[in-house]
Design an enzyme around this catalytic site. Structure first.
Site, short mmCIF file in Angstrom:
data_model
loop_
_atom_site.label_atom_id
_atom_site.label_comp_id
_atom_site.label_asym_id
_atom_site.label_seq_id
_atom_site.Cartn_x
_atom_site.Cartn_y
_atom_site.Cartn_z
N ARG A 1 0.87 -1.17 0.00
CA ARG A 1 0.00 0.00 0.00
C ARG A 1 0.91 1.23 0.00
NH1 ARG A 1 -2.07 -3.39 4.21
NH2 ARG A 1 -4.15 -4.22 3.73
N LYS B 1 -2.21 -1.92 7.95
CA LYS B 1 -3.37 -1.33 8.61
C LYS B 1 -3.45 -1.79 10.06
CE LYS B 1 -6.39 -0.67 4.61
NZ LYS B 1 -7.69 -1.01 4.01
N HIS C 1 -2.00 2.18 -5.78
CA HIS C 1 -2.69 0.92 -5.49
C HIS C 1 -2.78 0.03 -6.72
CE1 HIS C 1 -4.38 -0.49 -1.76
NE2 HIS C 1 -5.34 -1.11 -2.41
N ARG D 1 -0.18 -2.54 -6.59
CA ARG D 1 -0.52 -3.60 -5.64
C ARG D 1 -1.49 -4.60 -6.29
NH1 ARG D 1 -0.99 -4.76 -0.02
NH2 ARG D 1 -3.10 -5.15 0.73
N TYR E 1 -9.14 -11.03 -6.57
CA TYR E 1 -8.14 -11.17 -7.64
C TYR E 1 -8.37 -12.40 -8.50
CZ TYR E 1 -5.88 -7.44 -5.16
OH TYR E 1 -5.64 -6.23 -4.58
#
Length: 308
Positions: A158, A182, A254, A257, A289
């Site tokens: 991130r 996070k 992002h 990522r 994904y």
């Protein structure tokens, strides 16, 4: 609205300490409640968070419907549900006015990705050849930018994880970097020798020439003034590169990522390994994904099915 201010401050403390959320997440949750209090003030409604009912919440949701798309509306409702659940948890209320509030139906948004060729073109657009008129600092900034993009893509980070990466997080002998994600949750992510080489060269040739400000001695990626980079600066660098190569896609940090995860999956990596590398708490998040394109699925079928 004094009663709201105190309770919202308690809520923010709860989110930070009890739930371990990052500062950005705490701000976003508090902003959801702020939208509601702004609406109450606009309509001269003097009502405390302990007495507000479903009817007023429905009026508020209807009010913001015209300015928010379904996804943003769903996010707002989710934030308000969290707030009123907190009030029940702390015995401020016995029930929640969000019980019957319907979340708008939204399709599952598939992440934008880049092909390996597009990533190569973006990184190659950062020319490392120094001109006579150019100073060493400008050359160092380009070297930093190239190293950042290599790191973003090769580790699936991130943008906040990239900007807070520290020298002390680099475990190159073991082939890993320590990432703080996070909620301050830490994980170890493999890093390839190619990316290690770029980072090592950046540290020796570019970072070492900067006058580093106090408090940033351990920060890996620095700006020209020797301080840490902002998220906005990384966004700008990537958007400028996309423009330079005429890439007709809206991309952000992002996107690298998403591309990292998609390319791993397409090349045979299992979801559990990708989940660990991305730092997803639930594998359900990683399953997004699985949106492999039809061409790739045809290749899989033709390669592995017994009756191909």
């Amino acid at each position: 609205m004094k009663s709201w201010v105190k309770i919202v401050n308690d809520y923010k403390t709860y989110l930070k300490i009890e739930r371990g959320l990052a500062a950005n997440s705490v701000t976003n949750y508090a902003f959801d409640v702020q939208r509601l209090t702004d609406y109450l003030q606009l309509n001269n409604m003097e009502i405390s968070p302990l007495k507000i009912d479903e009817e007023i919440i429905q009026q508020f949701i209807y009010h913001v419907a015209g300015e928010l798309n379904p996804r943003s509306r769903a996010r707002l409702i989710s934030g308000l549900k969290s707030f009123f659940n907190f009030l029940i948890f702390e015995d401020y209320r016995k029930d929640t006015p969000m019980e019957l509030i319907e979340v708008p139906k939204i399709g599952r948004k598939l992440p934008d990705t880049l092909s390996t060729d597009e990533i190569d073109r973006l990184i190659a657009a950062i020319d490392l050849v120094t001109t006579e008129k150019e100073d060493n600092q400008a050359q160092g900034l380009r070297q930093r930018n190239r190293t950042m993009l290599e790191t973003l893509y090769s580790c699936g980070l991130r943008v906040s994880e990239l900007t807070t990466l520290k020298l002390s997080d680099l475990y190159f002998d073991e082939g890993f970097v320590k990432i703080t994600g996070k909620g301050n949750k830490q994980r170890f992510v493999p890093i390839g020798s190619f990316t290690q080489k770029y980072i090592t060269l950046y540290i020796k040739e570019a970072r070492s020439t900067l006058t580093i400000k106090k408090g940033h001695e351990d920060t890996l990626f620095l700006n020209r003034r020797g301080s840490g980079l902002t998220r906005a600066m990384v966004f700008t660098i990537i958007k400028d590169l996309a423009k330079a190569i005429n890439l007709n896609k809206v991309i952000s940090p992002h996107t690298f990522r998403h591309s990292f995860a998609t390319h791993l999956l397409e090349n045979g990596a299992d979801l559990r390994s990708i989940q660990l590398m991305l730092g997803h708490e639930s594998i359900t998040t990683t399953e997004i994904y699985m949106h492999l394109d039809r061409k790739f699925l045809n290749q899989v079928l033709n390669t592995y099915h017994p009756r191909r």
